[in-house]
Design a protein around this motif. Sequence first.
Motif, PDB file in Angstrom:
ATOM      1  N   MET A 130       0.821  -1.217   0.048  1.00 56.31           N
ATOM      2  CA  MET A 130      -0.211  -0.135  -0.141  1.00 56.31           C
ATOM      3  C   MET A 130       0.933   1.285   0.086  1.00 56.31           C
ATOM      4  N   GLY A 131       2.094   1.268   0.163  1.00 59.34           N
ATOM      5  CA  GLY A 131       3.053   2.253   0.224  1.00 59.34           C
ATOM      6  C   GLY A 131       4.423   1.616   0.277  1.00 59.34           C
ATOM      7  N   PHE A 132       5.411   2.527  -0.263  1.00 63.91           N
ATOM      8  CA  PHE A 132       6.823   2.232   0.054  1.00 63.91           C
ATOM      9  C   PHE A 132       7.650   3.325   0.721  1.00 63.91           C
ATOM     10  N   LEU A 133       8.540   3.069   1.641  1.00 65.22           N
ATOM     11  CA  LEU A 133       9.338   3.884   2.608  1.00 65.22           C
ATOM     12  C   LEU A 133      10.749   3.534   2.424  1.00 65.22           C
ATOM     13  N   THR A 134      11.545   4.531   2.564  1.00 61.79           N
ATOM     14  CA  THR A 134      12.925   4.031   2.827  1.00 61.79           C
ATOM     15  C   THR A 134      13.400   4.132   4.116  1.00 61.79           C
ATOM     16  N   THR A 135      14.179   3.553   4.654  1.00 64.93           N
ATOM     17  CA  THR A 135      14.465   3.353   6.311  1.00 64.93           C
ATOM     18  C   THR A 135      14.806   4.804   6.552  1.00 64.93           C
ATOM     19  N   ALA A 136      15.391   5.721   5.727  1.00 67.07           N
ATOM     20  CA  ALA A 136      15.777   7.216   6.088  1.00 67.07           C
ATOM     21  C   ALA A 136      14.435   7.905   5.929  1.00 67.07           C
ATOM     22  N   ALA A 137      13.294   7.664   5.690  1.00 66.02           N
ATOM     23  CA  ALA A 137      12.274   8.524   5.519  1.00 66.02           C
ATOM     24  C   ALA A 137      11.943   9.204   6.924  1.00 66.02           C
ATOM     25  N   PRO A 138      11.708  10.633   7.068  1.00 72.72           N
ATOM     26  CA  PRO A 138      11.313  11.310   8.102  1.00 72.72           C
ATOM     27  C   PRO A 138      10.035  10.889   8.752  1.00 72.72           C
ATOM     28  N   ALA A 139       9.901  11.208  10.092  1.00 79.09           N
ATOM     29  CA  ALA A 139       8.720  10.704  10.687  1.00 79.09           C
ATOM     30  C   ALA A 139       7.404  11.089  10.192  1.00 79.09           C
ATOM     31  N   HIS A 140       7.215  12.341   9.796  1.00 83.03           N
ATOM     32  CA  HIS A 140       6.133  12.837   9.168  1.00 83.03           C
ATOM     33  C   HIS A 140       5.817  12.074   7.854  1.00 83.03           C
ATOM     34  N   GLU A 141       6.742  11.602   7.155  1.00 83.72           N
ATOM     35  CA  GLU A 141       6.250  10.800   5.963  1.00 83.72           C
ATOM     36  C   GLU A 141       5.864   9.282   6.297  1.00 83.72           C
ATOM     37  N   VAL A 142       6.765   8.778   7.187  1.00 82.64           N
ATOM     38  CA  VAL A 142       6.306   7.530   7.826  1.00 82.64           C
ATOM     39  C   VAL A 142       4.756   7.411   8.516  1.00 82.64           C
ATOM     40  N   LEU A 143       4.504   8.712   9.153  1.00 86.49           N
ATOM     41  CA  LEU A 143       3.209   8.681   9.738  1.00 86.49           C
ATOM     42  C   LEU A 143       2.070   8.733   8.637  1.00 86.49           C
ATOM     43  N   GLY A 144       2.430   9.712   7.601  1.00 82.91           N
ATOM     44  CA  GLY A 144       1.548   9.980   6.440  1.00 82.91           C
ATOM     45  C   GLY A 144       1.185   8.661   5.660  1.00 82.91           C
ATOM     46  N   VAL A 145       2.247   7.811   5.669  1.00 83.78           N
ATOM     47  CA  VAL A 145       1.757   6.523   4.669  1.00 83.78           C
ATOM     48  C   VAL A 145       1.156   5.569   5.657  1.00 83.78           C
ATOM     49  N   VAL A 146       1.585   5.495   6.732  1.00 83.50           N
ATOM     50  CA  VAL A 146       0.801   4.517   7.636  1.00 83.50           C
ATOM     51  C   VAL A 146      -0.660   4.919   7.755  1.00 83.50           C
ATOM     52  N   GLY A 147      -1.072   6.372   8.029  1.00 86.59           N
ATOM     53  CA  GLY A 147      -2.244   6.821   8.018  1.00 86.59           C
ATOM     54  C   GLY A 147      -3.123   6.652   6.953  1.00 86.59           C
ATOM     55  N   ARG A 148      -2.547   6.829   5.828  1.00 88.21           N
ATOM     56  CA  ARG A 148      -3.454   6.473   4.573  1.00 88.21           C
ATOM     57  C   ARG A 148      -3.496   5.081   4.202  1.00 88.21           C
ATOM     58  N   ALA A 149      -2.704   4.366   4.809  1.00 83.98           N
ATOM     59  CA  ALA A 149      -2.727   2.890   4.400  1.00 83.98           C
ATOM     60  C   ALA A 149      -4.011   2.418   5.578  1.00 83.98           C
ATOM     61  N   PHE A 150      -4.111   2.836   6.587  1.00 83.74           N
ATOM     62  CA  PHE A 150      -5.331   2.391   7.484  1.00 83.74           C
ATOM     63  C   PHE A 150      -6.651   2.906   7.069  1.00 83.74           C
ATOM     64  N   CYS A 151      -6.553   4.406   6.246  1.00 80.92           N
ATOM     65  CA  CYS A 151      -7.753   4.744   5.675  1.00 80.92           C
ATOM     66  C   CYS A 151      -8.096   3.816   4.632  1.00 80.92           C
TER      67      CYS A 151
END
Length: 154
Positions: A130-151
């Motif tokens: 549902m999304g792709f993140l690098t391990t260097a992604a900033p916290a706001h990007e992680v939370l945005g992708v996780v939030g969208r995935a839950f929605c």
Amino acid sequence: VEERQRMKAKVVSWSSPSRIEMEKRILVVHSDPSFREELTAILVREGYHVKRVSNASAAIGSICAHRPPLLLLESNFPDRNAHAGGVAWDNFLVMSWAGRFNPGGAIPFIALSTNGDSKDRDRALESGAMGFLTTAAPAHEVLGVVGRAFCLAK
């Protein structure tokens, strides 16, 4: 100290979560313990309940026991431990397995990678991420992708 204790409680409190907590559970599958710790801290601060495992075999056990609504899954390492039939359980095989045997269908997942190579991203998305993140992604990007995935998963 109090913050650390609260975080630890949210990391291990999967035994009898409330309905709301059930919806905010995440299984993190990643081989690097310091990355798992850092990612967990980001997610717990936002109210998520996190279980962490280091390999595909442990992920299978956790999926069977807890049926998490979302996985954050390291996408670029094979688990060198062979399964009973000699199959190496890499994390994409975990997703294929979880999709076949989970009564609700495939478990939504977000792929994590150490690099942002488009080949890795494309493979992850083609595999159903549902999304792709690098391990260097900033916290706001992680939370945005996780939030969208839950929605999207609702």
